[in-house]
Structures are given as C-alpha cells and as structure tokens.
Write a protein that holds these residues in place. Structure first.
Motif, PDB file in Angstrom:
ATOM      1  N   ALA A 171       0.854  -1.192   0.000  1.00 48.93           N
ATOM      2  CA  ALA A 171       0.000   0.000   0.000  1.00 48.93           C
ATOM      3  C   ALA A 171       0.891   1.243   0.000  1.00 48.93           C
ATOM      4  O   ALA A 171       1.938   1.253   0.669  1.00 48.93           O
ATOM      5  CB  ALA A 171      -0.898  -0.011   1.229  1.00 48.93           C
ATOM      6  N   ALA A 172       0.506   2.266  -0.771  1.00 49.34           N
ATOM      7  CA  ALA A 172       1.351   3.456  -0.896  1.00 49.34           C
ATOM      8  C   ALA A 172       1.688   4.027   0.479  1.00 49.34           C
ATOM      9  O   ALA A 172       0.819   4.114   1.355  1.00 49.34           O
ATOM     10  CB  ALA A 172       0.643   4.510  -1.742  1.00 49.34           C
ATOM     11  N   GLY A 173       2.967   4.357   0.666  1.00 46.41           N
ATOM     12  CA  GLY A 173       3.396   4.977   1.919  1.00 46.41           C
ATOM     13  C   GLY A 173       3.712   3.993   3.022  1.00 46.41           C
ATOM     14  O   GLY A 173       4.026   4.391   4.137  1.00 46.41           O
ATOM     15  N   SER A 174       3.645   2.678   2.719  1.00 42.57           N
ATOM     16  CA  SER A 174       3.961   1.677   3.752  1.00 42.57           C
ATOM     17  C   SER A 174       5.423   1.788   4.167  1.00 42.57           C
ATOM     18  O   SER A 174       6.252   2.272   3.405  1.00 42.57           O
ATOM     19  CB  SER A 174       3.777   0.252   3.214  1.00 42.57           C
ATOM     20  OG  SER A 174       2.482   0.049   2.782  1.00 42.57           O
ATOM     21  N   ASP A 175       5.710   1.289   5.350  1.00 37.64           N
ATOM     22  CA  ASP A 175       7.116   1.204   5.771  1.00 37.64           C
ATOM     23  C   ASP A 175       7.834   0.216   4.862  1.00 37.64           C
ATOM     24  O   ASP A 175       7.241  -0.765   4.422  1.00 37.64           O
ATOM     25  CB  ASP A 175       7.207   0.665   7.217  1.00 37.64           C
ATOM     26  CG  ASP A 175       6.832   1.751   8.203  1.00 37.64           C
ATOM     27  OD1 ASP A 175       6.759   2.928   7.771  1.00 37.64           O
ATOM     28  OD2 ASP A 175       6.593   1.415   9.384  1.00 37.64           O
ATOM     29  N   ASN A 176       9.112   0.482   4.623  1.00 35.86           N
ATOM     30  CA  ASN A 176       9.888  -0.456   3.810  1.00 35.86           C
ATOM     31  C   ASN A 176      11.231  -0.675   4.484  1.00 35.86           C
ATOM     32  O   ASN A 176      12.256  -0.128   4.074  1.00 35.86           O
ATOM     33  CB  ASN A 176      10.063   0.122   2.396  1.00 35.86           C
ATOM     34  CG  ASN A 176      10.868  -0.810   1.516  1.00 35.86           C
ATOM     35  OD1 ASN A 176      10.900  -2.022   1.746  1.00 35.86           O
ATOM     36  ND2 ASN A 176      11.535  -0.244   0.527  1.00 35.86           N
ATOM     37  N   PRO A 177      11.220  -1.503   5.575  1.00 32.56           N
ATOM     38  CA  PRO A 177      12.451  -1.663   6.357  1.00 32.56           C
ATOM     39  C   PRO A 177      13.618  -2.224   5.556  1.00 32.56           C
ATOM     40  O   PRO A 177      14.767  -2.002   5.885  1.00 32.56           O
ATOM     41  CB  PRO A 177      12.030  -2.637   7.472  1.00 32.56           C
ATOM     42  CG  PRO A 177      10.751  -3.247   7.030  1.00 32.56           C
ATOM     43  CD  PRO A 177      10.107  -2.305   6.082  1.00 32.56           C
ATOM     44  N   GLU A 178      13.313  -2.966   4.471  1.00 32.67           N
ATOM     45  CA  GLU A 178      14.406  -3.571   3.675  1.00 32.67           C
ATOM     46  C   GLU A 178      15.153  -2.522   2.857  1.00 32.67           C
ATOM     47  O   GLU A 178      16.241  -2.779   2.347  1.00 32.67           O
ATOM     48  CB  GLU A 178      13.843  -4.614   2.709  1.00 32.67           C
ATOM     49  CG  GLU A 178      13.339  -5.864   3.400  1.00 32.67           C
ATOM     50  CD  GLU A 178      12.536  -6.749   2.457  1.00 32.67           C
ATOM     51  OE1 GLU A 178      12.787  -6.710   1.233  1.00 32.67           O
ATOM     52  OE2 GLU A 178      11.641  -7.439   2.947  1.00 32.67           O
ATOM     53  N   GLY A 179      14.559  -1.353   2.665  1.00 33.91           N
ATOM     54  CA  GLY A 179      15.198  -0.322   1.839  1.00 33.91           C
ATOM     55  C   GLY A 179      15.122  -0.688   0.372  1.00 33.91           C
ATOM     56  O   GLY A 179      14.341  -1.544  -0.032  1.00 33.91           O
ATOM     57  N   GLY A 180      15.945  -0.045  -0.459  1.00 38.27           N
ATOM     58  CA  GLY A 180      15.936  -0.350  -1.887  1.00 38.27           C
ATOM     59  C   GLY A 180      15.117   0.656  -2.662  1.00 38.27           C
ATOM     60  O   GLY A 180      14.825   1.755  -2.185  1.00 38.27           O
ATOM     61  N   ASN A 181      14.723   0.257  -3.876  1.00 39.44           N
ATOM     62  CA  ASN A 181      14.008   1.182  -4.765  1.00 39.44           C
ATOM     63  C   ASN A 181      12.525   1.215  -4.470  1.00 39.44           C
ATOM     64  O   ASN A 181      11.921   0.198  -4.111  1.00 39.44           O
ATOM     65  CB  ASN A 181      14.225   0.751  -6.215  1.00 39.44           C
ATOM     66  CG  ASN A 181      15.660   0.968  -6.665  1.00 39.44           C
ATOM     67  OD1 ASN A 181      16.210   2.051  -6.448  1.00 39.44           O
ATOM     68  ND2 ASN A 181      16.258  -0.043  -7.266  1.00 39.44           N
TER      69      ASN A 181
END
Ligand SMILES: Nc1ncnc2c1ncn2[C@@H]1O[C@H](COP(=O)(O)OP(=O)(O)OP(=O)(O)O)[C@@H](O)[C@H]1O
Length: 386
Positions: free
Chosen positions: A309-319
C-alpha cells in the motif's frame, strides 16, 4: 554409444545474402566459438535472425563467405585457403523441424538408410543390424524395428529421426527446431529426453530454437542472435541474470523497461544511480560496463517487484516507485498486476497473498541488485517476451 570427443572450432564464419539492389538481405555476421566435446550449444533468436544459416554453414549445406571451421582438428572450411569439405564427408548427424521419416520404410530401414547409402563404409548386413539396434536402444525404441514409420506417434517418429542422425556415430549433431512439430506436452517431455540422451551419448550438439525456455532448460551455452549478430554468448544463468543489453534481457523472459540516464561511466559489476525520464532516481546494478553518454534501459522482471500500500514502511530499503493499479488477474500461483507509474505501465507478478483492487495507490518495491542497468541498444527489435 560413445561420442568421438571432438572439439569444434568456429572462427569468424560469416554468410551474408544480398538483395537485388546490393544491400545486405540477411545471413550471419562473423561468428566465433569453440565447443568442448559434449557441449550442448544453442543458437537462440527471433525468426530470420540467422540461426538456420549458421547451422547450414556448419553442415556444409551453405558455402560461408569467410572464416574457418574445424572438428577434431580436421578442417571443414577455410575461406582463405579455399577448403570446403562437402556435407557427405563431414560425418555430421542432423535432425530438422520436418524430421522426414520415410513413410514407406520400416523403422529399421529408416535408421539403416545413412549406413546403406555410404557404400564406402563397406558395412556387412550384420554390422548394419548391430549399429541400428544400438541406435534404436539408445533412443528407447528397441523392438520397434519392423514397425512402419507411419504407425508411430509424433514423439516416436522424432526418436527415429534422432536414431537415424546418430547411427553413424557422428562427431557433431545439428538439431534445427526438432521439437516444433510436437504438441506442447510432448515437446516438454521430449526436451528432457533429448537432453538426457545428448548427455548419455556425449555428443557435441548445436540446437536451433526461438524458444527461450527450451534454450534455458537444455543448453550448456547459449548464443543469443539478433539480426545476424551475436548479442551474447554464455551459460543460461549468464544470459538470464547478466544480459548484455536490453535486447537479450527482453528475449530471455518478460521484463519491464524504464529509460534512464547516467551521470558517470559505470564499470562492469558495479552499483550506481540512474535518473529516470520522470526525474526520479533508482539504485541499479550494472552487469556490464556502460558509458555516461549511453542511453540506459533499466530492467526489472515482473517477479522481482513487490507491491505494498502506498506509503507503507519499507524496512528492507531499496528502490521505491509509486503508482496506481490499472488491472489485475488471478493466475493460480501468481497474481498479475499492471501498475501505471507516470506514463509507463509496469507489470508485477506476485504470490496472491495480498490483493490490490484496480485504482489502488501502491508502492512498487524492488532491490537494487535485481534492478539491471543495461545498454538500451535495439530493445525495439524484440518480440519474444510475453
Ligand atoms: N538462400 C537465401 N537467399 C537469400 N536470403 C536468405 C536465404 N536464406 C536465408 N535468407 C535470409 O537470411 C536471414 C536469416 O535467415 P535464417 O533462415 O538463417 O533465419 P532463422 O533465424 O533460422 O529464422 P527462422 O527461425 O524463421 O527459421 C533472413 O532474413 C532470410 O530471409
């Protein structure tokens, strides 16, 4: 059945056809490769790229313009020296798309034919019987000797064609789309069977196909050809994971492309940043060296992108890119999404655990090491990836 353990050397072999107006009309640009005995080598490319021309040059059915060709140290062709050994003196086994089993002959006679026509072999009836039996046993058709070839299934006919090609214990086996007349399921079976047999016999084999799955599954080495030129030669993993350019990436399987620019030269096997036409930046992996002035196609395969979902956390990082789901399709093991990002549509395949409705705002998350920065080259010529 033993192979003859012969190394094949192809050095700058080329054959160009010319149109009436004296412009190049197809063929193959100089191609070079050396095959260790027992290698399964595939010429892969779209229709008309020059695969069959190459095979015909190797067989002696076509007279190359230039180059050299030798098998086990015996020269078959040398453009400079003017040597050209004819087809019937090369001891090469061949199976073509229309495998041409003679319907009026039994299985035995079909396979014995190449032995009988070569009178100079001076084979006795018993020797012929033994060689035919051995070839038929190798392809799993022992006991079918007296059947009429027309009483066989498509797969069995294909095996007869293969037995006929190997009965003389050739030094090289040439296969030109031999499975394309079979239905999808049989083609799949025969693919495994053919590979198993090739390894068992140990014969150096050159296989022509336009089917990248076939090439990936069967080959030790693949040459990807486009418009008469070899774009890349390497192992299946090499051409799939480290494509030389956008053409190869697209031909080897479905992928997304985004046009981008570099701010610095990049060496092979490096990580760097590219700017998309939209102004956003991506962190990408460069399998091959590219220059700052090159147009870059960023390639991400649909299955390396994860939707959230747009704006979710992305702890893995990346693009991360953000877009809107345009459509989705449930395909059993995966769900297939089309997502609009700026003016581009990006395809995403992921496990159907979470579902996003059309119109949802989503983030597309993908790792830099699976985001390839490739030379844009002739990506527009492609047509294989679905
Ligand atoms: N005898 C010939 N005379 C003139 N042009 C030819 C001849 N044979 C092939 N060509 C041209 O050379 C090009 C390469 O043909 P080739 O048959 O090698 O392609 P291919 O990759 O095997 O294609 P396909 O998968 O459709 O069999 C094509 O543009 C074809 O039209």
């Amino acid at each position: 059945m033993d192979s003859q353990n012969l190394t094949l050397v192809v050095d700058g072999l080329s054959k160009l056809y010319w149109t009436k107006s004296r412009t190049p009309g197809g063929g193959i640009q100089p191609i070079s490769f050396t095959l260790e005995p027992g290698t399964f080598f595939t010429l892969l490319g779209p229709s008309g790229c020059g695969k069959t021309t190459t095979l015909r040059c190797l067989a002696g059915l076509e007279h190359p313009d230039v180059g050299r060709l030798s098998l086990g140290g015996t020269t078959f062709f040398d453009g400079e020296a003017g040597d050209h050994v004819p087809l019937n003196k090369r001891n090469i086994g061949m199976v073509f798309q229309s495998y041409a089993i003679w319907p009026h002959m039994t299985v035995f006679e079909n396979v014995a034919f190449p032995l009988r026509v070569r009178k100079e072999l001076k084979l006795s009836g018993e020797e012929i019987r033994q060689m035919v039996t051995q070839a038929l046993t190798t392809v799993g058709l022992a006991g079918y000797e007296s059947r009429s070839a027309t009483q066989l299934s498509g797969g069995q006919q294909q095996r007869v064609a293969l037995a006929r090609a190997i009965v003389r214990k050739p030094g090289l086996l040439l296969l030109d789309e031999p499975l394309s007349n079979l239905d999808a399921r049989l083609r799949d079976e025969m693919r495994n069977e053919l590979k198993r047999l090739q390894k068992q016999i140990g014969i150096t084999t050159i296989y022509v196909t336009h089917d990248q799955v076939e090439a990936l599954e069967m080959s030790d080495v693949i040459a990807v050809i486009n418009a008469g030129q070899v774009e890349q030669m390497g192992s299946p993993r090499d051409v799939y994971d480290r494509p030389a350019n956008a053409f190869v990436a697209n031909f080897m399987g479905a992928t997304n492309f985004l046009s981008a620019r570099l701010s610095a030269d990049q060496p092979a096997d490096s990580r760097g940043t590219v700017a998309l036409d939209t102004g956003e930046t991506l962190d990408v992996w460069f399998p091959h060296a590219v220059r700052r002035t090159d147009r870059i196609a960023v390639s991400m395969r649909p299955d390396v992108i994860r939707l959230a979902a747009a704006g979710s956390d992305n702890p893995e990082g990346g693009n991360r890119l953000t877009g809107t789901v345009v459509s989705s399709g449930f395909m059993g093991n995966i769900e297939r999404y089309s997502v609009k990002v700026g003016d581009e549509i990006i395809q995403v395949h992921q496990a159907p655990d979470a579902h996003f409705d059309s119109g949802s705002r989503v983030d597309l998350l993908f790792r830099p090491e699976r985001t390839l920065g490739l030379l844009e080259n002739r990506a527009e010529v492609v047509g294989a990836a679905a």
